[in-house]
Design a protein around this motif. Sequence first.
Motif, PDB file in Angstrom:
ATOM      1  N   ARG A 139       2.071   2.083  -3.618  1.00 17.56           N
ATOM      2  CA  ARG A 139       1.028   2.402  -4.259  1.00 17.56           C
ATOM      3  C   ARG A 139       0.867   3.871  -3.900  1.00 17.56           C
ATOM      4  O   ARG A 139       0.380   4.691  -5.011  1.00 17.56           O
ATOM      5  CB  ARG A 139      -0.221   1.835  -3.885  1.00 17.56           C
ATOM      6  N   THR A 140       1.022   4.453  -2.777  1.00 11.29           N
ATOM      7  CA  THR A 140       0.864   5.740  -2.534  1.00 11.29           C
ATOM      8  C   THR A 140       2.010   6.554  -2.839  1.00 11.29           C
ATOM      9  O   THR A 140       1.917   7.706  -3.164  1.00 11.29           O
ATOM     10  CB  THR A 140       0.487   5.916  -1.039  1.00 11.29           C
ATOM     11  N   GLU A 158       0.671  -1.179  -0.008  1.00 11.44           N
ATOM     12  CA  GLU A 158       0.064  -0.041   0.035  1.00 11.44           C
ATOM     13  C   GLU A 158       0.824   1.271   0.148  1.00 11.44           C
ATOM     14  O   GLU A 158       0.585   2.370  -0.586  1.00 11.44           O
ATOM     15  CB  GLU A 158      -1.015  -0.004   1.357  1.00 11.44           C
TER      16      GLU A 158
END
Length: 461
Positions: free
Chosen positions: A10-11, A7
Amino acid sequence: MDAGTLETMRTTLRGPVIGPRDTEYDRTRQVYNAMIDRHPAAFVPCADAADVMAAVNFIRDSGLELAVRGGGHSGPGLCLVDEGVTIDLSPMTGVRVDPVARTAEVGGGCHLGDLDHATHAFGLATPTGIISMTGVGGLTLGGGHGYLTRKYGLTADNLLSADVVLADGSFVTANETEHPDLFWALRGGGGNFGIVTSFTYRLHPVDTVGVAITVWPVDRTHDVLTWYREFLPRAPEDVYGFFAILAIPPGPPFPEELHGRKMCGVVWCHTGDLDHFEEALTSVREPGPPAFHFTSPMPYPALQSMLDRVIPSGYQWYWRGDFFDSIPDAAIEVHQKYGENLPTPLSLMHLYPVDAAAHRPGPDDTAWSYRDAVWSGVFAGVDPDPANAGAIRQWCVDYWEETHPYSMGGSYVNFMGAGEGQERVRATYRDHYDRLARIKRAYDPDNLFHANQNIRPAAMA
């Protein structure tokens, strides 16, 4: 990789990050060789050098395994690492041709077909491979040879400059004057030194070429190879022909009565005056009348894609290779033996010429260390059925082991199979290995780029 790291990736990174739960994951992890079944933790498609730099920094700082995919054509599947992260260059397919300077700037995710399409519009080309689905990146970094090699040299010989993202996330341009040691290493040293986001090539006048296919029954292998080993090295540089043992594929240009039959033969490319094409091949009847002899003028990109339909992506592959400076009688007997016992209709052996123009650079001018080789051989077991994976692998290994004593000891790095070992890598680079290891230490001291036929960094003095 845990869910939190995925995650964060992804950010942190621009663009998509493809993980195991994403619908496109299984499609993305498919590569040319269906024998490869690996499960990376993530794929990071990159649109430009800045994306690559950010991805390299994240992967390195997170302590993750890194692999790089250009065209995904690697036989041993080196563009995928289980539980690692693949930096995917496939979005980077731009090609800019300068027809006046005769150069092309080519994105690191391009296939040969992308390059050929762009350059052919100007009646130009650079030497590459023989399958249009091959990625320019892996081909070039390994040296690269194909239909234009006898006339214009290796792909790496025509590389003028490379934009490279290094292991520390920095960006450099490597050429004869900037980072010359890195530029030397990139021309044959594989993907060991960084991620090339753009290649600049020298182009040559190539438009319509003469194409011929000549085949004989496989039991004539002795006569044909005996003739070929003398004819080809003495032929003008405009004449290129790779020797093949194969089963004739169904479809044109082959007549139906030959479909599926085991044959030996030569695929020819003539880059000279087409009016003299037939004359250049008048001696093809010396080994005896061929079962089939096809000739035709053809746009160069059509020749480059001619074999695509015969061995498309998604089949089981296992290959090995070797360099040869001669083809002695004892080796010919081995070729005939294994040619008569092809394990599947798609399995094959090719001998590609790497002489003539490829011999003009000095032995130490690039990382390619076999300027004295005459042929680059590949033995490939191929079949669509996974049930035959063991049979095609064993045939390939046995064939290679029986011809290896007649080889020069090393292989074209792009024809090396999985798990051949560090000594085999050393044999491929011969006296250049120690210099490559020192350059590796300078540009990738922690061996971040090791999902390849690896050159380990030299130990610190």
